[in-house]
Design an enzyme around this catalytic site. Structure first.
Site, PDB file in Angstrom:
ATOM      1  N   GLU A  18       2.351  -4.562 -14.649  1.00 47.04           N
ATOM      2  CA  GLU A  18       2.933  -6.113 -14.332  1.00 47.04           C
ATOM      3  C   GLU A  18       2.263  -5.544 -12.680  1.00 47.04           C
ATOM      4  OE1 GLU A  18       4.508  -3.078 -13.859  1.00 47.04           O
ATOM      5  OE2 GLU A  18       4.414  -3.569 -11.076  1.00 47.04           O
ATOM      6  N   SER A  45      -4.022   2.356   3.561  1.00 42.49           N
ATOM      7  CA  SER A  45      -3.849   2.070   2.575  1.00 42.49           C
ATOM      8  C   SER A  45      -4.896   1.146   1.260  1.00 42.49           C
ATOM      9  CB  SER A  45      -2.765   1.421   1.542  1.00 42.49           C
ATOM     10  OG  SER A  45      -2.202  -0.357   2.212  1.00 42.49           O
ATOM     11  N   LYS A  98      -3.479   2.262  -5.094  1.00 45.28           N
ATOM     12  CA  LYS A  98      -3.277   2.313  -6.552  1.00 45.28           C
ATOM     13  C   LYS A  98      -3.925   3.525  -7.330  1.00 45.28           C
ATOM     14  CE  LYS A  98      -1.295  -2.047  -5.415  1.00 45.28           C
ATOM     15  NZ  LYS A  98      -1.048  -2.418  -4.393  1.00 45.28           N
TER      16      LYS A  98
HETATM   17  C1  LIG Z   1      -0.126  -2.785  -3.503  1.00 43.57           C
HETATM   18  C2  LIG Z   1      -0.827  -2.436  -1.936  1.00 43.57           C
HETATM   19  C3  LIG Z   1       0.647  -2.579  -1.279  1.00 43.57           C
HETATM   20  C4  LIG Z   1       1.505  -1.926  -1.335  1.00 43.57           C
HETATM   21  O1  LIG Z   1       2.555  -1.110  -2.498  1.00 43.57           O
HETATM   22  P1  LIG Z   1       3.653   0.162  -1.973  1.00 43.57           P
HETATM   23  O2  LIG Z   1       3.584   0.228  -3.236  1.00 43.57           O
HETATM   24  O3  LIG Z   1       4.158  -0.457  -0.968  1.00 43.57           O
HETATM   25  O4  LIG Z   1       2.240   1.131  -1.469  1.00 43.57           O
HETATM   26  C5  LIG Z   1       0.049  -1.681  -0.030  1.00 43.57           C
HETATM   27  N1  LIG Z   1      -0.912  -1.446   0.343  1.00 43.57           N
HETATM   28  C6  LIG Z   1      -2.823  -2.771  -0.786  1.00 43.57           C
HETATM   29  C7  LIG Z   1      -4.016  -1.721   0.057  1.00 43.57           C
HETATM   30  C8  LIG Z   1      -2.046  -2.541  -1.494  1.00 43.57           C
HETATM   31  O5  LIG Z   1      -2.973  -2.974  -2.561  1.00 43.57           O
END
Ligand SMILES: *Cc1c(COP(=O)(O)O)cnc(C)c1O
Length: 395
Positions: A120, A378, A98
């Site tokens: 948000e 992610s 993020k």
């Molecule tokens: C917020 C988040 C997501 C989901 O958001 P996307 O916009 O679909 O990437 C996925 N993985 C993590 C670790 C997150 O914090």
């Protein structure tokens, strides 16, 4: 706005109306149109300016810790019967992908002369990331969060407060993420002279889906080079990522869209927006979303609050539509298995979101035998450990 589907190059710029094929666009009240237009103009100018790009690169390197490595997951691979590579977005500052997007948008806000960031948040992760960028840039920060989510995510609310942000409860509707989005948009219209709306995923009205993807393209660009070094100049057979709004997935997909790597997005079964293939308009753009027979938007349900969203970014709807990517649903029980498997075999506790992608990799292990799979990790799982303790102890 018409419903014609102009030809758009694969993962190139959207049409002038912000369309990816038949999806995307700018479905907002009249009062929001000038704000979106101002933003689009500012983003085009910033992205074309080498000074802006250099400043962002410096922030990503010296503040966020990029580039994130690609790690070969040998023990996990042995367990699954094929080669597994992990793109380590979990190692970024604040613990997920993020930060790429919020640093880009905060820098853009500064360039536009704005002094106040609006965001948000659902699980609180995007709120924390935005509050982080606001602290770094010395900006005011206001985060809208559903009243229900505030109760569920006490720790993240405290984190945002520590970072100097004000958290405002959204009291309408189901008092969750989609209501927080509505409140944030309302605030933006009212205070657009000094305020910037920092949207958290590759969705919303044009230019957000395109801009957020662009800020996350660094994931795919790095991974392409890192994979080439590991694979003798080649690319993985499969690139996979979890899909909430779709930002981490679109970021890594962008690095491989022009190759023959298969692209697989993984959604929670309780929020499988792409899987259901029901088109509709939600929060300013046309995409696939969770809807009942009369067009009422359904609440998404998932073990992972970060994927708890009824819609998906329009570019994913387009990629699904043209068959360039496919989308698989997984259940909470499968995710809990995957969460434990990665922890045990690699010494990496994953966030529950990317554990969704691993859950699909476990389920389809026979079809994947002998291949090389790149998983976008992610985020890290520290935030999910307390919840998993409850889940596993009550087993
Ligand atoms: C917020 C988040 C997501 C989901 O958001 P996307 O916009 O679909 O990437 C996925 N993985 C993590 C670790 C997150 O914090």
């Amino acid at each position: 706005m018409t419903d014609t589907a102009p030809q758009t190059p694969l993962m190139g710029d959207p049409s002038p109306e912000g369309r990816f094929g038949q999806f995307g666009g700018r479905f907002v009240p009249e009062t929001l149109v000038p704000a979106c237009q101002e933003l689009e103009k500012a983003f085009r100018s910033a992205w074309g300016d080498p000074e802006f790009r250099a400043e962002l690169h410096d922030l990503l390197t010296n503040y966020a810790g990029r580039p994130s490595p690609v790690t070969e997951a040998k023990r996990l691979g042995e367990e699954l019967g094929y080669r597994v590579l992990l793109k380590r977005e979990d190692l970024n500052h604040t613990g997920s992908h993020k930060i790429n997007n919020v640093l880009g948008q905060a820098l853009l806000a500064k360039r536009m002369g704005k002094t106040r960031l609006i965001a948000e948040t659902g699980a609180g992760q995007h709120g924390v990331a935005t509050a982080t960028a606001a602290a770094l840039f010395g900006m005011d920060c206001i985060v809208y969060m559903g009243e229900v989510d505030i109760k569920r995510q006490e720790l993240n609310v405290f984190r945002m407060n520590l970072l100097g942000a004000e958290v405002v409860p959204a009291m309408s509707g189901s008092r969750t993420l989609k209501d927080a989005v509505n409140e944030a948009m309302r605030d933006w219209v009212a205070k657009v002279e000094d305020s910037y709306y920092c949207l958290g995923s590759a969705m919303g009205p044009h230019p957000y889906p395109w801009m957020v993807r662009t800020f996350h393209e660094v994931i795919g660009a790095e991974a392409r080079e890192q994979c080439a070094a590991l694979l003798d100049g080649g690319v993985p057979d499969v690139v996979t990522a979890c899909v909430g709004g779709g930002s981490n997935a679109i970021g890594i997909f962008s690095g491989f869209a022009d190759t023959d790597a298969e692209l697989v997005g993984v959604e929670p079964a309780g929020g499988a927006a792409v899987g259901r293939k029901v088109p509709g308009v939600v929060h300013g753009s046309k995409s696939y979303l969770m809807q009942d027979e009369v067009g009422q938007v359904l609440e998404a349900e998932s073990i992972s609050a970060g994927l708890d969203y009824p819609g998906v970014g329009p570019e994913h709807a387009h990629l699904a539509d043209i068959g360039r990517a496919r989308y698989e649903p997984v259940t909470d029980a499968e995710v809990v298995e995957a969460f434990q498997l990665m922890s045990r075999t690699e010494g990496i506790i994953p966030a529950l979101e990317p554990a969704h992608a691993l859950a699909w990799m476990m389920r389809d292990r026979e079809a994947l035998a002998g291949k090389t799979v790149l998983l976008n990790l992610s985020g890290r799982g520290d935030k999910d450990v307390a919840q998993m303790m409850d889940v596993l102890r009550n087993d």
